[in-house]
Each structure stands twice: as structure tokens, then as C-alpha cells.
Scaffold this active site. Structure first.
Site, PDB file in Angstrom:
ATOM      1  CG  LEU A   1      12.504  10.277  -4.239  1.00 56.56           C
ATOM      2  CD1 LEU A   1      11.934   9.606  -5.479  1.00 56.56           C
ATOM      3  CD2 LEU A   1      13.454  11.399  -4.627  1.00 56.56           C
TER       4      LEU A   1
ATOM      5  CG  ASP B   1       6.684  -2.492  -2.024  1.00 56.46           C
ATOM      6  OD1 ASP B   1       6.315  -2.303  -0.857  1.00 56.46           O
ATOM      7  OD2 ASP B   1       7.564  -1.810  -2.587  1.00 56.46           O
TER       8      ASP B   1
ATOM      9  CE  LYS C   1       7.253   1.366  -2.509  1.00 56.15           C
ATOM     10  NZ  LYS C   1       8.569   1.256  -3.170  1.00 56.15           N
TER      11      LYS C   1
END
Length: 812
Positions: A610, A675, A679
Site C-alpha cells: 500500500l 510489529d 509500524k
């Protein structure tokens, strides 16, 4: 009349000489021909070796004599079988050579006069044999010794031609001789007082040019082993192509700057007579070759890119030179007295310094002589001691019409700068026929290829990839490259090459590009993986537009990024560790990227393929400010909670996510929230905020026992043990008529990640499968946030995100 010259490789052996005879025979019925030949390939080197050995009282010079004799007698046996006179004549010549070398041995020295006599034997031997080969093949050919026609002074090693006497002798001889073919040795001449001389480097070309000018030849043909003059050295620039037409001046510039197909003195005799020069390939006679003549305009103002290696820069500077007449004169006189040739000159307009380029071999001698000549000024601190920098080379753009096109020098400098090729000095004549720069010798291959790409390859940019990590994502990435290479080259002018591949066990390099059809076999048979050696190989290859692609989750690999950026090697990574590490490291990498002009791209750190980070960058660059971020950033967690149900237990769904390639190799990284925290941290930093990973509140949904496991087997066992805990989460969601999402939030300078029960009216509710979604609230997007949504996990989409970053670099 036409004059043809054949070089050493063209007459290397009997087989090649037969090709020469065929080429000449095809023209001999049209007009009279003069054929000038060089020594057999390698013979001049053997003569030089023999004379050196003899002067050093080393008896091994006899071996060189024997090798020379064998080489010529072998050719005679094939070219003129049944004619012992040719062999006898050759043995006689070898005997004379041996006598001269014996003299050098007895005296223990070799004078310049003797050296010329010895070195001339190569052409004397070859030309007589070739002339007799023409006769044996049935052609009316005549041998003529060039020494009888070309007269010079006694400057041994590079004699000056007496053109008035030489031209008269040539004209007189050919007015009386009517043979269709005359074979003559190149390189050699005689002085007016009868001593044997040579015409210097490229002397055989020069001999042919002297003859062509004296005879007003229709054309001078130089036959060699390449298809003409090339746009660059084809041994270094594989995309180089032959130049069809070029002007005399352009050819002189190219030959002066190292284009060894033709030597500068060759052009001068024929230029004044406007006699065209044709450079042809003996081994591909039908190839068009290069024509050199007075007017050679073309669409491209650049005709060629060339270089001279093994250069040293010598700089003389100091306030004592400013406004002092004669400083330059003194400097160049010193160099002239030492017989040092100046190749490159540049001087500051302030007269504070003069910088010259000379051969590396002359640098030490030049420094001693210059420092001695300016000793008084140096002692008085008015001039600095001469500064010498070695290990350099000169790269030059050559083109007659550059003066009529704006911005060429700017394009040259920017192209080199983008590839971190540091320019040490610049020189450009008023004619603008030549733009020269001095660079480090280690950068010459990169510089020539980069400039050739810029000016001759329709702006096609070659990207050289060094890929570390070929697991699920890496394999998809390579497949995508293989699939799209042709499209990229034809439509985006990007030529992708994978130069290196590595996994945790092996690595494989191929400077010419790895065959992607066989990459698995090549990698399996590769050398042992070594991260430090991998980096060293990248540095040693020093290829233009180099990109290090990290498709691992390794912290150790992420620690190497700085080393690549410092070498102007771009870094593309899906590895989140570097950008989520200490802010100082993150900002340091960004700073190195700017300093060395090496892109550092990590779009796939957030949202796989994305365009989240790219969109965010454009927002910030356009002056917008991000105040709040809400996001579901884990495709793996979204897949897990979308598929977790009373019929599909939590353990099995997590296993399936791993099989699908949605989770990290260690699934605990995803499920622990680490994780996702990384991000959102990256998005926060890219929004312009300074934040550390410890500043993010992580509300983990995993029981403590699960978090404390040390390997995947124990982790999955703990998921089964605590199945009731996960089923309780599912029950809570059902009770609230909600769906479970792991949400990351940033608001008012604070950030957190954790499970949330999402109601039906929320944009996150209908997020299916492995999709991600990000909402940006900014100055411009206040009531309705900017929304980005799509697949956020999976090998194929992650690979496509990495691929997109590589293409971004290609479009810079």
C-alpha cells in the site's frame, strides 16, 4: 589510389593474413593499392623484451629471438609453401637482429639508436612475408621498404618526418612503379643521414597517413580488430556502439584521450588534404565501420566518451603566484625540461593555483623538479610545496556540436554526482569540443557507464540490484522482476539487473547480471554467505545505480544500511527494524541518504504494497500537518481475527496465517503487538514527530505465558493451553455485536496499540481478510480523514511494494 593499413591482430598469424589478402584482392581490380602492415601481434613486445634482457646481460634474450623466428617461419610454411627463398630471407633478417642483440649483451647497454633498429625488425619481417604471400596467392604485388621513402631527423623513438623530402620520394617512386599492390612496413623510417628510426606509438597508422597524403589517395583505410571507433570503450561499456561518422577534430580528441583504435598523429597528414579515413574490422569486413572526414554532424552533439587512466594531479598554489607574471611559464618550462607531457590544465581565475594532469609514472619526478624550481618561494612561504594526487583518471565528453547545445556540462556533472563520482578537476576549452573531468580511478567504470547511459542509450537507466533474503517474499520479488523486465525497459527506460543474491547459507555474485531462470541453482552452488564480504563485493564492483534490497527481518542486516548509504548505494527494505530503532539511528540513516544522494526507501515497512508512506511524504512535503492517526496495520492480525471463530480455533488460524506468509518467521512478533508498534512509530516519525518505541503503550492481548516462550513450538503450545482466553475475547465481541481489531492510534503526541471491539458503524468494521487501513487526520483532512485501504500482508503484495520502491529509484 587507396592506402590500407593492417594492424598487429590483423596479421597475427597465417589464417588472419589470408583474410587480409582476401580484403585487398576485392579492391585491387578497382584501383592501385598501398598496403601498410604492422608487426605480427606480440612481436614488438618480444623485441622489446629481448633488447632489455640483452642490455641487462641476461642470456634469456636468445629465447625471445627463437620465439620470433619460430613465429615467422610457421607463418611462412602456411603462406608460401614450396618457396624456400622466403624462409631464407627471414633467417637472414633474424641473423641481423641477433647480431644487434649480441652487441647489446656485450656492451651491457642499449642506445636509443640501437633500440630503433631492433624494434623495426617486426615490421620488416612481417611486410616481406605478407608481400610474398600476395605473390604466392597469384597477385601482382611488390614489396617496398618504407625506410627508402620516409625520411626523418635523428630523434630516435619518435622521429620527426622531413615531409618535403619524404613526399617527393613517395611521389617519384609511385610514378615509376605500376604494381597493383605495394606492400610496405609501417612504423619504420630512416634519418636523412642514414640511421634507422621509428615513428613512435601508433607509427604504422602514421606511415599509412603519410603515404595517403603524399599520394593524394582517395581514402585511408585502417583495418583493425574492432568495428570502428566506439561511443565508449566497449571493454568497459558493453552497451557502446560504433560511431558511423565523425569529424577529424572529434577523432583527434577521442584518440588523444585513450581511444586506441587510432593515434592522434595519424590524422594530421590526411586532414590537410581532406582525405577521409575509414576504420574497418578485418574479421567483420562487411561491418560499416567509422568514417572520419571534415564534416560529420549528427543528431547527438556527443560523439564519444573516453578516458585516460593512471593520471596524477599536480597542484602548485600560493599567494606568491597572484599577479606575478611568468609563474605558469616557469612551471611548464620545468616540465618540458623533464620531458613530462601535460595532459590536462586548469587554473583558478585568481591565479592562486595551477592544476595539471600528467601520467602517474611522471608524478614523483615532476614534484622534485617543481619544488626545486620554486624552492625560494616555498622557503618564504609564498608558495606551497607541490601537491601530488595519484590514482586518478581523466574522463572526457567529445563532440563537435556541443557548443550549440546548452546544458551538456550540467548534465554531465549531475549524472556523475548522482552516482557519487567525485570530480577533482574540470577543464573545458573555448571550442566546447571537449569537456574533461578528473575522477578517482576506482570510479572510471561507473562514470563511463553512467555517462554513456545518459547520452547514448535513450536515457535508459540500468539499476543493479544486490538482494539479501530470498524467502517467500524474495522469491516473489525475483519472479516479478523476471516478468516485468521487458516492459520496464521498453516503457519506463529502466534496465533491471540482479547482480547478487544471498540467503542465510550462500551468496552468489555475477557482475554481468544473474540469469533469473537459474537463480536457485546458482545460489545453491554459491559461496558461503558472509555479510561483511557481501558488502565488500558491492563496494569493489562499484556499479552505477546500485541498490541494496533487504528482504529479511534481521537486525544484523539492518545495521549495515549506513555502510551502503555511505557508498552511495541506495537501500530498499521491508525490514522494519532500522526505521523503528532508536530515533538517532533512524534520523542518521535519513541524513546519510541525503548526504550521499542514495535513496533510502521502506514503503513496505507499513502496509506491504500500500502507498501509505509515500502518500504521507507527499502530505508533509506539501505543507500539511498530521495530528492524528488511526490504523489497523497488521494484515496478519486482521486475517487471524477475521477467521477466528468457534469452529476455527485460535491456534489453527495463527498456523494458517504463517502458511499463507502473513506473519513474521517468529509469529510472536505479530501477536505481541511489537510489529504494529513499529509500524505506527514509523508513521509518526515520517509525520515529523520525535518518538521512541518505548513511548508507545502496548496493550498486549497475549497471556504472560505466551510472551515468555523462547521458540515457535513452545509458543504454539501455549496458544492451545490458553485457548479459553482467546475464546473469551471472541465471546466479548459477540456480546457487543462488534468485531475484534488490533488498532494503532496516535493522537495529541501520544501513541498506543492494542485490541479494540469495533462497532458496525466504524470504518474498521468491514475490514476483511488481510487488509490494512489507515486514517490520517491533518490540517487539510479534518472532518473526513484521508483513508488508505487495501491488502496489507502477503508475499506477493510485499514484493510488489519493494518492486515499486526500486522503480521509484529508477525514475529519479
Amino acid at each position: 589510389m587507396n592506402v590500407l593499413k593492417f594492424g598487429g591482430t590483423s596479421v597475427a598469424n597465417a589464417q588472419n593474413i589470408q583474410k587480409v589478402i582476401e580484403i585487398v584482392a576485392n579492391q585491387s581490380h578497382q584501383e592501385r593499392l598501398v598496403v601498410v602492415v604492422s608487426a605480427f601481434s606480440g612481436v614488438t613486445d618480444l623485441l622489446l623484451l629481448a633488447s632489455n634482457k640483452a642490455a641487462q646481460k641476461d642470456r634469456s634474450y636468445k629465447t625471445a629471438i627463437s620465439d620470433i623466428e619460430t613465429k615467422h617461419l610457421t607463418a611462412i610454411a602456411e603462406l608460401t609453401p614450396g618457396n624456400p627463398a622466403v624462409a631464407d630471407h627471414t633467417r637472414g633478417q633474424i641473423g641481423q637482429l641477433e647480431t644487434l642483440l649480441d652487441g647489446c649483451f656485450l656492451l651491457g647497454e642499449r642506445s636509443e639508436r640501437t633500440a630503433d633498429a631492433i624494434l623495426g625488425f617486426g615490421e620488416l619481417l612481417s611486410s616481406y612475408i605478407i608481400a610474398q604471400a600476395f605473390v604466392h596467392a597469384g597477385h601482382q604485388a611488390q614489396y617496398k621498404d618504407s625506410r627508402e621513402l620516409i625520411k626523418t631527423d635523428n630523434r630516435f623513438g619518435k622521429a620527426n618526418v622531413d615531409f618535403e623530402l619524404t613526399n617527393q620520394r613517395i611521389a617519384d617512386y609511385f610514378s615509376q612503379d605500376n604494381h597493383p599492390i605495394t606492400v610496405m612496413p609501417g612504423f619504420i623510417a630512416d634519418s636523412t643521414d642514414g640511421h634507422h628510426t621509428t615513428l613512435g606509438r601508433g607509427g604504422s597508422d602514421y606511415t599509412a597517413a603519410i603515404l595517403a597524403a603524399a599520394l593524394n589517395a582517395r581514402q585511408l583505410e585502417i583495418w583493425t580488430d574492432v568495428n570502428g571507433m566506439f561511443t565508449a570503450n566497449p571493454k568497459i561499456v558493453k552497451q557502446a556502439t560504433p560511431i558511423t561518422t565523425i569529424s577529424y577534430q572529434e577523432a583527434m580528441e577521442l584518440s588523444h584521450f585513450g581511444a586506441k583504435v587510432l593515434y592522434p598523429p595519424t590524422i594530421q597528414p590526411v586532414l590537410s588534404k581532406n582525405i577521409p579515413i575509414l576504420i574497418k574490422n578485418t574479421f567483420e569486413p562487411d561491418a560499416e565501420g567509422t568514417t572520419i572526414h571534415a564534416d560529420a554532424n549528427g543528431e547527438n552533439p556527443i560523439k564519444g566518451i573516453t578516458h585516460i587512466d593512471k593520471i596524477a594531479l599536480v597542484t602548485l598554489e600560493g599567494s606568491g603566484m597572484v599577479g606575478v607574471a611568468g609563474s605558469s611559464k616557469r612551471l611548464f618550462e620545468v616540465l618540458s625540461h623533464e620531458s613530462i607531457n601535460v595532459i590536462f590544465i586548469t587554473q583558478a581565475s585568481s591565479e592562486h593555483s595551477i592544476c595539471i594532469g600528467i601520467l602517474d609514472a611522471d608524478a614523483d619526478n615532476a614534484k622534485r623538479a617543481i619544488d626545486h624550481a620554486f624552492a625560494t618561494e616555498i622557503a618564504q612561504n609564498r608558495i606551497e610545496p607541490c601537491l601530488v594526487e595519484k590514482g586518478l583518471c581523466i574522463v572526457a565528453l567529445v563532440g563537435e556540436n556541443m557548443k550549440n547545445h546548452q546544458g551538456i556540462s550540467g548534465r554531465m556533472f549531475s549524472t556523475l554526482g548522482k552516482n557519487n563520482v567525485n570530480i577533482r578537476a574540470i577543464a573545458q576549452g573555448a571550442s566546447e569540443r571537449n569537456i574533461s573531468v578528473v575522477i578517482a580511478e576506482r570510479d572510471v567504470k561507473k562514470a563511463l557507464n553512467t555517462l554513456h547511459e545518459r547520452f547514448f542509450e535513450d536515457n535508459t537507466k540500468q539499476l543493479n540490484l544486490f538482494v539479501m533474503g530470498v524467502g517467500n517474499v524474495g522469491e516473489k520479488f525475483i519472479d516479478q522482476i523476471q516478468q516485468q523486465r521487458k516492459f520496464l525497459k521498453e516503457n519506463l527506460k529502466i534496465n533491471l539487473r540482479v547482480i547478487a543474491l544471498a540467503n542465510s547459507r550462500t551468496m552468489h555474485f555475477d557482475e554481468d547480471g544473474i540469469s533469473l531462470k537459474d537463480w536457485k541453482t546458482l545460489l545453491a552452488d554459491g559461496e558461503k554467505a558472509d555479510m561483511a564480504q557481501f558488502l565488500e563485493n558491492v563496494k569493489t564492483l562499484n556499479l552505477r545505480n546500485s541498490i541494496f534490497v533487504d528482504i529479511t527481518a534481521s537486525e544484523t542486516v539492518s545495521l549495515t544500511y549506513a555502510h551502503y548509504l555511505e557508498e552511495s548505494v541506495a537501500v530498499v527494505t521491508c525490514n522494519k527494524i532500522a526505521c523503528a530503532s532508536a530515533y538517532e539511528n533512524y534520523s542518521g540513516l535519513k541524513s546519510l541518504s541525503r548526504k550521499y544522494g542514495a535513496p533510502f526507501l521502506f514503503e513496505t515497512n507499513v502496509g506491504a504494497g500500500l502507498p501509505i508512506i509515500d502518500t504521507l511524504k507527499h502530505l508533509i512535503a506539501s505543507g500539511d500537518n498530521v495530528h492524528k492517526i488511526q490504523a489497523v496495520l497488521s494484515g496478519s492480525l486482521n486475517f487471524i481475527f477475521n477467521n477466528f471463530s468457534y469452529t476455527h480455533n485460535f491456534h489453527d488460524v495463527v498456523k494458517e496465517a504463517g502458511v499463507q506468509g502473513f506473519t513474521e518467521p517468529d509469529p510472536k512478533i505479530d501477536l505481541s503487538g511489537v510489529d504494529v508498534a513499529r509500524k505506527i512509530l514509523i508513521l509518526i516519525r515520517e509525520s515529523g514527530y520525535h518518538m521512541e518505541i518505548e513511548d508507545i503503550e502496548n496493550n498486549s492481548f497475549l497471556p504472560a505465558d505466551c510472551m515468555q516462550t523462547t521458540n515457535n513450538d513452545d509458543f504454539f503450545k501455549s496458544l492451545t493451553t490458553h485457548a479459553a482466553h482467546f475464546e473469551q475475547l471472541l465471546a466479548q465481541a459477540k456480546a457487543k455485536d462488534s468485531r475484534i481489531k488490533f488498532v494503532a492510534e496516535f493522537d495529541n503526541g501520544k501513541a498506543k496499540v492494542g485490541l479494540q471491539f469495533i462497532a458496525k458503524d466504524h470504518p474498521f468494521y468491514n475490514l476483511e481478510g488481510k487488509d490494512n487501513i489507515v486514517l490520517f487526520y491533518t490540517d487539510r483532512y479534518v472532518d473526513q480523514p484521508l483513508l488508505i485501504k487495501g491488502a496489507g500482508a502477503g508475499a506477493a503484495v510485499t514484493a510488489s511494494g519493494i518492486f515499486a520502491d526500486v522503480i521509484r529509484i529508477g525514475n529519479v
